[in-house]
Scaffold this motif. Structure first.
Motif, PDB file in Angstrom:
ATOM      1  N   LEU A 103       0.851  -1.181   0.000  1.00  0.00           N
ATOM      2  CA  LEU A 103       0.000   0.000   0.000  1.00  0.00           C
ATOM      3  C   LEU A 103       0.889   1.233   0.000  1.00  0.00           C
ATOM      4  CD1 LEU A 103      -2.505  -1.278   2.669  1.00  0.00           C
ATOM      5  CD2 LEU A 103      -2.936  -1.030   0.231  1.00  0.00           C
ATOM      6  N   LEU A 104       0.507   2.255  -0.750  1.00  0.00           N
ATOM      7  CA  LEU A 104       1.350   3.428  -0.909  1.00  0.00           C
ATOM      8  C   LEU A 104       1.168   4.456   0.197  1.00  0.00           C
ATOM      9  CD1 LEU A 104       0.965   3.890  -4.761  1.00  0.00           C
ATOM     10  CD2 LEU A 104       2.796   2.749  -3.504  1.00  0.00           C
ATOM     11  N   THR A 105      -0.015   4.518   0.795  1.00  0.00           N
ATOM     12  CA  THR A 105      -0.277   5.516   1.818  1.00  0.00           C
ATOM     13  C   THR A 105      -0.785   4.834   3.077  1.00  0.00           C
ATOM     14  OG1 THR A 105      -2.551   5.808   1.065  1.00  0.00           O
ATOM     15  CG2 THR A 105      -0.895   7.259   0.080  1.00  0.00           C
ATOM     16  N   SER A 106      -0.841   5.601   4.150  1.00  0.00           N
ATOM     17  CA  SER A 106      -1.372   5.030   5.381  1.00  0.00           C
ATOM     18  C   SER A 106      -2.863   4.749   5.210  1.00  0.00           C
ATOM     19  CB  SER A 106      -1.125   5.973   6.555  1.00  0.00           C
ATOM     20  OG  SER A 106      -1.841   7.173   6.370  1.00  0.00           O
ATOM     21  N   VAL A 107      -3.370   3.869   6.031  1.00  0.00           N
ATOM     22  CA  VAL A 107      -4.761   3.447   5.952  1.00  0.00           C
ATOM     23  C   VAL A 107      -5.532   4.152   7.058  1.00  0.00           C
ATOM     24  CG1 VAL A 107      -6.322   1.477   6.059  1.00  0.00           C
ATOM     25  CG2 VAL A 107      -4.062   1.232   5.011  1.00  0.00           C
ATOM     26  N   THR A 108      -6.566   4.869   6.663  1.00  0.00           N
ATOM     27  CA  THR A 108      -7.382   5.620   7.610  1.00  0.00           C
ATOM     28  C   THR A 108      -8.440   4.710   8.216  1.00  0.00           C
ATOM     29  OG1 THR A 108      -7.053   7.621   6.319  1.00  0.00           O
ATOM     30  CG2 THR A 108      -8.900   7.626   7.849  1.00  0.00           C
ATOM     31  N   GLY A 109      -8.652   4.852   9.520  1.00  0.00           N
ATOM     32  CA  GLY A 109      -9.611   4.022  10.231  1.00  0.00           C
ATOM     33  C   GLY A 109     -11.056   4.352   9.911  1.00  0.00           C
ATOM     34  N   PHE A 110     -11.932   3.445  10.286  1.00  0.00           N
ATOM     35  CA  PHE A 110     -13.368   3.619  10.103  1.00  0.00           C
ATOM     36  C   PHE A 110     -13.935   4.332  11.325  1.00  0.00           C
ATOM     37  CE2 PHE A 110     -12.305   0.162   7.303  1.00  0.00           C
ATOM     38  CZ  PHE A 110     -13.133   0.351   6.211  1.00  0.00           C
ATOM     39  N   GLU A 111     -14.572   5.469  11.101  1.00  0.00           N
ATOM     40  CA  GLU A 111     -15.172   6.228  12.202  1.00  0.00           C
ATOM     41  C   GLU A 111     -16.432   5.544  12.721  1.00  0.00           C
ATOM     42  OE1 GLU A 111     -13.684   8.878  13.691  1.00  0.00           O
ATOM     43  OE2 GLU A 111     -12.057   8.460  12.283  1.00  0.00           O
ATOM     44  N   GLU A 112     -17.193   4.933  11.814  1.00  0.00           N
ATOM     45  CA  GLU A 112     -18.423   4.223  12.168  1.00  0.00           C
ATOM     46  C   GLU A 112     -18.175   2.722  12.054  1.00  0.00           C
ATOM     47  OE1 GLU A 112     -21.258   5.829  13.147  1.00  0.00           O
ATOM     48  OE2 GLU A 112     -20.123   7.707  12.977  1.00  0.00           O
ATOM     49  N   ASN A 113     -19.016   1.949  12.726  1.00  0.00           N
ATOM     50  CA  ASN A 113     -18.896   0.495  12.690  1.00  0.00           C
ATOM     51  C   ASN A 113     -18.927   0.003  11.235  1.00  0.00           C
ATOM     52  OD1 ASN A 113     -19.505  -2.370  12.835  1.00  0.00           O
ATOM     53  ND2 ASN A 113     -19.968  -2.012  14.992  1.00  0.00           N
ATOM     54  N   PRO A 114     -17.886  -0.734  10.797  1.00  0.00           N
ATOM     55  CA  PRO A 114     -17.779  -1.144   9.392  1.00  0.00           C
ATOM     56  C   PRO A 114     -18.431  -2.489   9.053  1.00  0.00           C
ATOM     57  CG  PRO A 114     -15.768  -1.677  10.549  1.00  0.00           C
ATOM     58  CD  PRO A 114     -16.663  -0.998  11.559  1.00  0.00           C
ATOM     59  N   GLU A 124      -0.008   2.007   9.423  1.00  0.00           N
ATOM     60  CA  GLU A 124       1.106   2.112   8.486  1.00  0.00           C
ATOM     61  C   GLU A 124       0.889   1.143   7.329  1.00  0.00           C
ATOM     62  OE1 GLU A 124       4.700  -0.603   9.760  1.00  0.00           O
ATOM     63  OE2 GLU A 124       3.993   0.532  11.507  1.00  0.00           O
ATOM     64  N   PRO A 125       1.364   1.517   6.153  1.00  0.00           N
ATOM     65  CA  PRO A 125       1.207   0.606   5.013  1.00  0.00           C
ATOM     66  C   PRO A 125       1.959  -0.702   5.259  1.00  0.00           C
ATOM     67  CG  PRO A 125       2.036   2.750   4.309  1.00  0.00           C
ATOM     68  CD  PRO A 125       2.051   2.730   5.807  1.00  0.00           C
ATOM     69  N   ARG A 126       1.323  -1.795   4.944  1.00  0.00           N
ATOM     70  CA  ARG A 126       1.945  -3.116   5.061  1.00  0.00           C
ATOM     71  C   ARG A 126       1.750  -3.846   3.752  1.00  0.00           C
ATOM     72  NH1 ARG A 126       3.559  -4.192  10.151  1.00  0.00           N
ATOM     73  NH2 ARG A 126       2.505  -3.137  11.843  1.00  0.00           N
ATOM     74  N   ASN A 154     -13.330  -1.800  -0.952  1.00  0.00           N
ATOM     75  CA  ASN A 154     -13.734  -0.706  -0.066  1.00  0.00           C
ATOM     76  C   ASN A 154     -13.151  -0.820   1.344  1.00  0.00           C
ATOM     77  OD1 ASN A 154     -15.419   0.859  -1.867  1.00  0.00           O
ATOM     78  ND2 ASN A 154     -16.758  -0.938  -1.866  1.00  0.00           N
ATOM     79  N   VAL A 155     -12.250  -1.760   1.527  1.00  0.00           N
ATOM     80  CA  VAL A 155     -11.535  -1.925   2.794  1.00  0.00           C
ATOM     81  C   VAL A 155     -10.064  -2.088   2.412  1.00  0.00           C
ATOM     82  CG1 VAL A 155     -11.347  -3.243   4.937  1.00  0.00           C
ATOM     83  CG2 VAL A 155     -13.561  -3.100   3.770  1.00  0.00           C
ATOM     84  N   PRO A 156      -9.340  -0.969   2.287  1.00  0.00           N
ATOM     85  CA  PRO A 156      -7.996  -1.031   1.709  1.00  0.00           C
ATOM     86  C   PRO A 156      -6.990  -1.885   2.483  1.00  0.00           C
ATOM     87  CG  PRO A 156      -8.494   1.173   2.512  1.00  0.00           C
ATOM     88  CD  PRO A 156      -9.747   0.373   2.630  1.00  0.00           C
ATOM     89  N   GLN A 157      -7.203  -2.050   3.763  1.00  0.00           N
ATOM     90  CA  GLN A 157      -6.321  -2.931   4.531  1.00  0.00           C
ATOM     91  C   GLN A 157      -7.061  -3.426   5.759  1.00  0.00           C
ATOM     92  OE1 GLN A 157      -1.987  -2.115   5.046  1.00  0.00           O
ATOM     93  NE2 GLN A 157      -2.478  -2.118   7.203  1.00  0.00           N
ATOM     94  N   TYR A 158      -6.968  -4.729   5.989  1.00  0.00           N
ATOM     95  CA  TYR A 158      -7.517  -5.321   7.198  1.00  0.00           C
ATOM     96  C   TYR A 158      -6.683  -6.551   7.521  1.00  0.00           C
ATOM     97  CZ  TYR A 158      -9.941  -8.858   4.316  1.00  0.00           C
ATOM     98  OH  TYR A 158     -10.233  -9.881   3.459  1.00  0.00           O
ATOM     99  N   LEU A 159      -6.856  -7.057   8.719  1.00  0.00           N
ATOM    100  CA  LEU A 159      -6.161  -8.266   9.146  1.00  0.00           C
ATOM    101  C   LEU A 159      -7.171  -9.395   9.216  1.00  0.00           C
ATOM    102  CD1 LEU A 159      -4.048  -6.769  12.078  1.00  0.00           C
ATOM    103  CD2 LEU A 159      -3.385  -7.048   9.679  1.00  0.00           C
ATOM    104  N   SER A 160      -6.791 -10.574   8.730  1.00  0.00           N
ATOM    105  CA  SER A 160      -7.700 -11.720   8.771  1.00  0.00           C
ATOM    106  C   SER A 160      -6.995 -12.947   9.333  1.00  0.00           C
ATOM    107  CB  SER A 160      -8.257 -12.024   7.377  1.00  0.00           C
ATOM    108  OG  SER A 160      -7.215 -12.368   6.491  1.00  0.00           O
ATOM    109  N   CYS A 161      -7.752 -13.717  10.094  1.00  0.00           N
ATOM    110  CA  CYS A 161      -7.258 -14.961  10.670  1.00  0.00           C
ATOM    111  C   CYS A 161      -8.333 -16.024  10.446  1.00  0.00           C
ATOM    112  CB  CYS A 161      -6.993 -14.785  12.161  1.00  0.00           C
ATOM    113  SG  CYS A 161      -6.524 -16.310  13.007  1.00  0.00           S
ATOM    114  N   SER A 162      -8.019 -17.016   9.647  1.00  0.00           N
ATOM    115  CA  SER A 162      -8.983 -18.059   9.318  1.00  0.00           C
ATOM    116  C   SER A 162      -9.268 -18.943  10.533  1.00  0.00           C
ATOM    117  CB  SER A 162      -8.450 -18.919   8.172  1.00  0.00           C
ATOM    118  OG  SER A 162      -9.356 -19.954   7.891  1.00  0.00           O
TER     119      SER A 162
END
Length: 163
Positions: free
Chosen positions: A14-25, A87-89, A113-121
């Motif tokens: 990712l080129l830029t930082s990822v902005t958080g969700f202000e409302e429940n996503p 931070e971009p990862r 519409n969710v540029p970065q998130y963490l997932s654990c199967s």
């Protein structure tokens, strides 16, 4: 010891930082999963009797934590919370996150519409004998379990569902 230099032009970074969700996503994330259904429905591990489902995400330590059920998997997900800048990862990177239940290893992932998130199967593929009702209950129970603390259990009551 093996070393390598990362190239400056990495298509999965990712080129830029990822902005958080202000409302429940929850609804945004659920809609993104539903959008993937047509791409997955012909795969052998696609469970036709399961609908996409997310219990309402919970704000935990300033990040949105949730569980997601799809016809092909069940996962725990973490999204950036209000006023957070991640931070971009690089997509595919692994991070270990300590949750009240235990430490889990997450993969950096991305959706339109969710540029970065963490997932654990938690389950992939799903048990072919699992009914939709059982899978929904399991998804809710998993969220309660990973956030097992008095402070967050009252927030885990109202699910959202898209058919």
């Amino acid at each position: 010891m093996y070393r390598h230099e990362k190239t400056p032009e990495n298509p999965t970074a990712l080129l830029t930082s990822v902005t958080g969700f202000e409302e429940n996503p929850t609804e945004i994330f659920l809609a993104e999963m539903q959008n993937i259904v047509p791409e997955m429905q012909d795969l052998p591990f696609y469970h036709k009797g399961i609908e996409c489902f997310c219990p309402k995400f919970v704000l935990f330590e300033d990040q949105w934590i949730g569980t997601v059920l799809t016809p092909w998997m069940m996962s725990v997900v973490i999204l950036p919370g209000p006023q957070q800048q991640w931070e971009p990862r690089e997509l595919g990177d692994k991070l270990t996150v300590q949750l009240p239940y235990k430490a889990l290893t997450f993969t950096v992932s991305s959706l339109e519409n969710v540029p970065q998130y963490l997932s654990c199967s938690l389950h992939s593929p799903l048990d072919p004998n699992l009914t939709n009702e059982q899978a929904v209950q399991l998804t809710q129970d998993c969220l309660r379990m990973i956030l097992r603390s008095e402070e967050h259990t009252s927030e885990l009551q109202s699910p959202a569902m898209i058919s």
